[in-house]
Design a protein around this motif. Structure first.
Motif, PDB file in Angstrom:
ATOM      1  N   LEU A  87       0.771  -1.243  -0.080  1.00 39.38           N
ATOM      2  CA  LEU A  87      -0.025  -0.078  -0.024  1.00 39.38           C
ATOM      3  C   LEU A  87       0.917   1.261  -0.116  1.00 39.38           C
ATOM      4  O   LEU A  87       0.498   2.213  -0.811  1.00 39.38           O
ATOM      5  CB  LEU A  87      -0.887  -0.110   1.142  1.00 39.38           C
ATOM      6  N   ALA A  88       1.861   1.130   0.896  1.00 39.13           N
ATOM      7  CA  ALA A  88       2.767   2.204   0.796  1.00 39.13           C
ATOM      8  C   ALA A  88       3.560   2.512  -0.325  1.00 39.13           C
ATOM      9  O   ALA A  88       3.821   3.872  -0.900  1.00 39.13           O
ATOM     10  CB  ALA A  88       3.678   2.135   2.090  1.00 39.13           C
ATOM     11  N   LEU A  89       4.013   1.523  -1.241  1.00 35.82           N
ATOM     12  CA  LEU A  89       4.568   1.510  -2.497  1.00 35.82           C
ATOM     13  C   LEU A  89       3.645   2.009  -3.462  1.00 35.82           C
ATOM     14  O   LEU A  89       4.015   2.856  -4.406  1.00 35.82           O
ATOM     15  CB  LEU A  89       5.171   0.175  -2.815  1.00 35.82           C
ATOM     16  N   TRP A  90       2.403   1.470  -3.539  1.00 34.88           N
ATOM     17  CA  TRP A  90       1.313   2.299  -4.297  1.00 34.88           C
ATOM     18  C   TRP A  90       1.183   3.773  -4.283  1.00 34.88           C
ATOM     19  O   TRP A  90       1.151   4.417  -5.312  1.00 34.88           O
ATOM     20  CB  TRP A  90       0.099   1.328  -4.112  1.00 34.88           C
ATOM     21  N   LEU A  91       1.051   4.080  -2.846  1.00 38.57           N
ATOM     22  CA  LEU A  91       0.844   5.745  -3.038  1.00 38.57           C
ATOM     23  C   LEU A  91       2.279   6.304  -3.350  1.00 38.57           C
ATOM     24  O   LEU A  91       1.926   7.514  -4.064  1.00 38.57           O
ATOM     25  CB  LEU A  91       1.081   5.900  -1.243  1.00 38.57           C
ATOM     26  N   THR A  92       3.581   5.847  -3.217  1.00 43.49           N
ATOM     27  CA  THR A  92       4.460   6.485  -3.804  1.00 43.49           C
ATOM     28  C   THR A  92       4.521   6.456  -5.295  1.00 43.49           C
ATOM     29  O   THR A  92       5.119   7.492  -5.993  1.00 43.49           O
ATOM     30  CB  THR A  92       5.747   5.876  -3.269  1.00 43.49           C
ATOM     31  N   ARG A  93       3.933   5.693  -6.071  1.00 46.25           N
ATOM     32  CA  ARG A  93       3.891   5.520  -7.451  1.00 46.25           C
ATOM     33  C   ARG A  93       2.732   6.056  -8.038  1.00 46.25           C
ATOM     34  O   ARG A  93       2.580   6.159  -9.210  1.00 46.25           O
ATOM     35  CB  ARG A  93       4.065   4.136  -7.666  1.00 46.25           C
ATOM     36  N   LEU A  94       1.612   6.674  -7.221  1.00 45.92           N
ATOM     37  CA  LEU A  94       0.519   7.327  -8.043  1.00 45.92           C
ATOM     38  C   LEU A  94       0.825   8.447  -8.564  1.00 45.92           C
ATOM     39  O   LEU A  94       1.803   9.350  -8.089  1.00 45.92           O
ATOM     40  CB  LEU A  94      -0.478   7.480  -6.823  1.00 45.92           C
ATOM     41  N   PRO A  95       0.343   8.855  -9.742  1.00 39.66           N
ATOM     42  CA  PRO A  95       0.234  10.150 -10.147  1.00 39.66           C
ATOM     43  C   PRO A  95      -0.018  11.195  -9.508  1.00 39.66           C
ATOM     44  O   PRO A  95      -0.836  11.142  -8.353  1.00 39.66           O
ATOM     45  CB  PRO A  95      -0.317  10.074 -11.400  1.00 39.66           C
ATOM     46  N   PRO A  96       0.568  12.741  -9.419  1.00 39.38           N
ATOM     47  CA  PRO A  96       0.211  13.559  -8.403  1.00 39.38           C
ATOM     48  C   PRO A  96      -0.990  13.824  -8.386  1.00 39.38           C
ATOM     49  O   PRO A  96      -1.781  14.194  -7.225  1.00 39.38           O
ATOM     50  CB  PRO A  96       1.088  14.781  -9.115  1.00 39.38           C
ATOM     51  N   ARG A  97      -1.980  13.858  -9.141  1.00 43.35           N
ATOM     52  CA  ARG A  97      -3.466  14.283  -9.256  1.00 43.35           C
ATOM     53  C   ARG A  97      -4.213  13.232  -8.419  1.00 43.35           C
ATOM     54  O   ARG A  97      -5.268  13.641  -8.118  1.00 43.35           O
ATOM     55  CB  ARG A  97      -3.978  14.471 -10.706  1.00 43.35           C
ATOM     56  N   TRP A  98      -3.663  12.025  -8.192  1.00 48.89           N
ATOM     57  CA  TRP A  98      -4.479  10.880  -7.888  1.00 48.89           C
ATOM     58  C   TRP A  98      -3.926  10.619  -6.485  1.00 48.89           C
ATOM     59  O   TRP A  98      -4.597   9.879  -5.546  1.00 48.89           O
ATOM     60  CB  TRP A  98      -4.629   9.603  -8.470  1.00 48.89           C
ATOM     61  N   LYS A  99      -2.852  11.206  -5.972  1.00 54.48           N
ATOM     62  CA  LYS A  99      -2.355  11.106  -4.675  1.00 54.48           C
ATOM     63  C   LYS A  99      -3.303  11.394  -3.531  1.00 54.48           C
ATOM     64  O   LYS A  99      -3.245  10.673  -2.459  1.00 54.48           O
ATOM     65  CB  LYS A  99      -1.001  11.664  -4.409  1.00 54.48           C
ATOM     66  N   PRO A 100      -3.835  12.569  -3.681  1.00 58.34           N
ATOM     67  CA  PRO A 100      -4.881  12.848  -2.631  1.00 58.34           C
ATOM     68  C   PRO A 100      -6.035  11.681  -2.158  1.00 58.34           C
ATOM     69  O   PRO A 100      -6.424  11.639  -1.120  1.00 58.34           O
ATOM     70  CB  PRO A 100      -5.693  14.222  -2.965  1.00 58.34           C
ATOM     71  N   VAL A 101      -6.330  11.293  -3.351  1.00 54.10           N
ATOM     72  CA  VAL A 101      -7.248  10.176  -3.364  1.00 54.10           C
ATOM     73  C   VAL A 101      -6.566   8.886  -2.586  1.00 54.10           C
ATOM     74  O   VAL A 101      -7.347   8.276  -1.728  1.00 54.10           O
ATOM     75  CB  VAL A 101      -7.945   9.832  -4.596  1.00 54.10           C
ATOM     76  N   GLY A 102      -5.772   8.577  -3.063  1.00 56.37           N
ATOM     77  CA  GLY A 102      -4.799   7.332  -2.363  1.00 56.37           C
ATOM     78  C   GLY A 102      -4.755   7.651  -0.792  1.00 56.37           C
ATOM     79  O   GLY A 102      -5.092   6.841  -0.033  1.00 56.37           O
ATOM     80  N   LEU A 316      -2.172  -5.655  -1.976  1.00 56.58           N
ATOM     81  CA  LEU A 316      -2.598  -4.462  -1.723  1.00 56.58           C
ATOM     82  C   LEU A 316      -4.176  -4.301  -1.998  1.00 56.58           C
ATOM     83  O   LEU A 316      -4.636  -3.550  -1.285  1.00 56.58           O
ATOM     84  CB  LEU A 316      -2.141  -3.829  -3.289  1.00 56.58           C
ATOM     85  N   ALA A 317      -4.848  -5.242  -2.681  1.00 54.72           N
ATOM     86  CA  ALA A 317      -6.112  -5.365  -2.580  1.00 54.72           C
ATOM     87  C   ALA A 317      -6.621  -5.691  -1.300  1.00 54.72           C
ATOM     88  O   ALA A 317      -7.656  -5.117  -0.783  1.00 54.72           O
ATOM     89  CB  ALA A 317      -6.687  -6.364  -3.647  1.00 54.72           C
ATOM     90  N   LEU A 318      -6.027  -6.555  -0.541  1.00 53.10           N
ATOM     91  CA  LEU A 318      -6.322  -7.062   0.689  1.00 53.10           C
ATOM     92  C   LEU A 318      -6.070  -5.819   1.635  1.00 53.10           C
ATOM     93  O   LEU A 318      -6.997  -5.569   2.671  1.00 53.10           O
ATOM     94  CB  LEU A 318      -5.726  -8.163   1.429  1.00 53.10           C
ATOM     95  N   ALA A 319      -5.228  -4.895   1.618  1.00 55.69           N
ATOM     96  CA  ALA A 319      -4.771  -3.937   2.513  1.00 55.69           C
ATOM     97  C   ALA A 319      -6.131  -3.000   2.254  1.00 55.69           C
ATOM     98  O   ALA A 319      -6.665  -2.290   3.089  1.00 55.69           O
ATOM     99  CB  ALA A 319      -3.662  -3.216   2.382  1.00 55.69           C
ATOM    100  N   ILE A 320      -6.265  -2.483   1.003  1.00 57.14           N
ATOM    101  CA  ILE A 320      -7.207  -1.402   0.709  1.00 57.14           C
ATOM    102  C   ILE A 320      -8.926  -2.134   1.507  1.00 57.14           C
ATOM    103  O   ILE A 320      -9.358  -1.381   1.758  1.00 57.14           O
ATOM    104  CB  ILE A 320      -7.395  -1.123  -0.625  1.00 57.14           C
ATOM    105  N   GLY A 321      -9.158  -3.445   1.007  1.00 53.40           N
ATOM    106  CA  GLY A 321     -10.307  -4.011   1.598  1.00 53.40           C
ATOM    107  C   GLY A 321     -10.376  -3.650   3.186  1.00 53.40           C
ATOM    108  O   GLY A 321     -11.363  -3.518   3.585  1.00 53.40           O
ATOM    109  N   VAL A 322      -9.332  -4.193   3.699  1.00 54.30           N
ATOM    110  CA  VAL A 322      -9.397  -4.168   5.141  1.00 54.30           C
ATOM    111  C   VAL A 322      -9.625  -2.905   5.707  1.00 54.30           C
ATOM    112  O   VAL A 322     -10.301  -2.445   6.665  1.00 54.30           O
ATOM    113  CB  VAL A 322      -8.188  -4.866   5.836  1.00 54.30           C
ATOM    114  N   LEU A 323      -9.140  -1.777   5.172  1.00 46.71           N
ATOM    115  CA  LEU A 323      -9.211  -0.435   5.788  1.00 46.71           C
ATOM    116  C   LEU A 323     -10.512   0.240   5.306  1.00 46.71           C
ATOM    117  O   LEU A 323     -10.774   0.806   5.846  1.00 46.71           O
ATOM    118  CB  LEU A 323      -8.292   0.563   5.027  1.00 46.71           C
TER     119      LEU A 323
END
Length: 567
Positions: A87-102, A316-323
């Motif tokens: 999940l943290a690696l996914w956040l670092t690799r998101l485009p800038p416009r999508w980072k607030p959503v992440g 990643l899917a499991l982490a987002i689902g748990v949250l």
């Protein structure tokens, strides 16, 4: 506002508040833990006694609960680690416009009341819940996963996973991306790049995440009470029962101090383990290097590289689902025409639970108490944290970093001990209103977060504007009002919103201090969830979730959510 040793005095109000509302309660707990007698009205003795510790260590029940709590904390820290990395690696690799959503995926659960998140886990694991339904779809018998260690562990992982994610994001986002590119250029696949580059460089962040997650998970009791159904006992539940129901304050204090001691020991062990694995930080040579025979290494690497993409996407899917998924279940249950809050099967659509909440004077009264408490907490926290942030950024004296660590100390010690100590102080000093006691503790819990945000805002000020204003003859007060304050406006607004959400949703410590005449809405929800699970609880919980989302949208207008955390 230039660098000066005298600027260090700006941290004095913050320090005095910690002495009164943090050090004093901890001192009271330490004093109570060494009393000879457990009688409530026994006079205090200044001669230390180990009677309470002897009773705890001599009773198998207390020892078993204490050890189980330590293992639970370690298990939650380990599970959070596995889920947090993708999940943290996914956040670092998101485009800038999508980072607030992440970041909203992480911050909404983090700032939502812990009771709400626990109710979502109950709906997930209930006999007719989602997990049971999936199992029956694959031909498995109906299952009830509630009221066991797995349920408690999952609930605590959902609660504290955001802390691990944010701790890892700090270091992962700051890593030099060229190192990973160089490893890829040398033929390393995703698995080897993670094991050889990303993981070693992220170990300092992992140390912070493990420490925070263990400290919080090992002292939590709200989720264990709700999801464990009184069949799973943790140390926090015993402290609450001994202190609030049996009124055996010395024994409760001794157990709280044992929890504090265990937290310190585990924190030291985590630090030493990470230090052993990162010898390059101190310039030491590695003490060992794991090496496998080529004949064994090559097939293992091939398997790891083949499995890495699938495993990382699954985690990643499991982490987002748990949250997120438990919060969605609460929202759906709030319009379910079922009288029981834990019934996951959808019966029919209705708004009546919201109507019952808005017509219930107890809920409205408790909500007003929570709002007043949160507003007062934010005002005081801002008044002491803003000067302290200038002291930590602009004061030129030795030991500034030590002072900064001391001011953040409430985040590193069990809040349950602070609550028990403040409860006893309020009983000793009856002239102090209960509202003031609750407020004092809330400021201790919220001020460190606001200090961290404001410290980054102060560090980002443009000093040339201040120097220009001073050169034109503006006095310091005018420079602060006309030059500094406008620059700090967005940072102050963000800190106040985050502080309000933290104070409004606090349960763990507040449950010790509320009375029949002073009840906050989160504590009311916790109490009703413990004894009677009417569906109005889900309606209130959904209002909590919507309020958190709305306030984070407001924060994002002042400053993107990803920048909020980085500050």
């Amino acid at each position: 506002m230039n660098s000066s040793p005298r600027a260090g005095w700006l941290a004095l109000p913050y320090g005095l508040w910690l002495l009164a509302a943090f050090a004093a309660p901890l001192g009271a707990v330490a004093l109570l833990s060494v009393q000879e007698s457990s009688e409530m009205f026994a006079p205090l003795s200044l001669l230390p006694s180990g009677a309470q510790y002897a009773e705890l260590l001599g009773d198998r029940f207390y020892v078993r609960v204490f050890l189980n709590t330590i293992w639970l904390g370690l298990g939650v820290a380990a599970a959070s680690t596995f889920l947090a990395y993708p999940l943290a690696l996914w956040l670092t690799r998101l485009p800038p416009r999508w980072k607030p959503v992440g970041f909203a995926v992480v911050l909404v659960p983090l700032l939502t009341n812990v009771v709400v998140r626990s109710l979502g886990i109950i709906l997930l694991l209930a006999p007719r819940g989602i997990v049971s339904g999936i199992g029956q779809f694959f031909g498995l018998p109906p299952s009830n996963l509630l009221f066991g260690w797995f349920a408690v562990g999952l609930a605590l992982t959902q609660v504290f996973l955001p802390y691990m994610v944010l701790a890892l994001y700090d270091v992962l986002d700051g890593q030099d991306k060229r190192l990973e590119e160089a490893a890829a250029g040398l033929g390393a696949g995703p698995a080897m790049r993670f094991l050889r580059v990303i993981l070693p460089l992220s170990l300092p962040g992992l140390r912070a995440g493990l420490t925070v997650t263990f400290l919080m998970a090992s002292t939590a009791y709200v989720s264990a009470t709700l999801v464990g159904g009184r069949k799973v006992w943790v140390s926090g539940m015993v402290v609450l029962k001994e202190g609030m129901e049996i009124l055996n304050y010395p024994l409760a204090a001794a157990l709280a101090m044992m929890m504090l001691g265990a937290s310190v020991v585990v924190t030291i062990l985590i630090g030493r383990a990470i230090g052993f694995l990162t010898p390059w930080v101190t310039g030491r040579a590695p003490r060992f290097r794991l090496s496998l025979p080529p004949g064994l290494r090559r097939p293992l690497v091939a398997v790891a590289e083949a499995a890495a993409p699938v495993v990382s996407r699954f985690l990643l899917a499991l982490a987002i689902g748990v949250l997120i998924f438990p919060l969605l279940l609460v929202a759906v249950a709030s319009v379910n025409d079922s009288p029981q809050a834990t019934v996951a099967q959808f019966v029919g659509f209705t708004w009546k639970w919201y109507g019952m909440v808005l017509q219930n004077e107890r809920y409205l009264s408790d909500a007003w108490v929570s709002v007043k408490l949160a507003l007062a907490c934010v005002a005081i926290s801002l008044a002491i944290a803003l000067p302290a942030s200038f002291a930590l950024v602009r004061a030129g004296f030795r030991g500034r970093e030590v002072l900064g660590a001391a001011l953040m100390l409430p985040l590193a010690l069990p809040g349950i001990a602070i609550g028990l100590g403040m409860l006893r102080l309020l009983q000793w000093f009856t002239a102090l209103p209960p509202f003031m006691g609750v407020l004092a503790v809330h400021v201790v819990l919220v001020a460190p977060f606001m200090l961290a945000l404001l410290r980054a805002s102060v560090a980002g000020l443009d000093r040339t504007l201040e120097e220009a204003a001073s050169g034109l003859g503006a006095p310091p007060a005018r420079v602060f009002r006309k030059v500094i304050l406008p620059q700090l406006g967005p940072g102050i607004a963000v800190a106040c919103v985050i502080g309000f959400l933290l104070s409004f949703g606090e349960v763990t410590v507040t449950a010790f201090l509320t009375t029949a005449r002073l009840q906050t809405l989160p504590v009311r929800i916790y109490a009703e969830s413990t004894f009677s699970l009417e569906n109005t609880v889900n309606a209130i919980s959904t209002i909590f979730i919507l309020m958190t989302v709305a306030m984070l949208i407001l924060v994002n207008r002042f400053m993107p959510l990803d920048r909020v955390w980085k500050r």
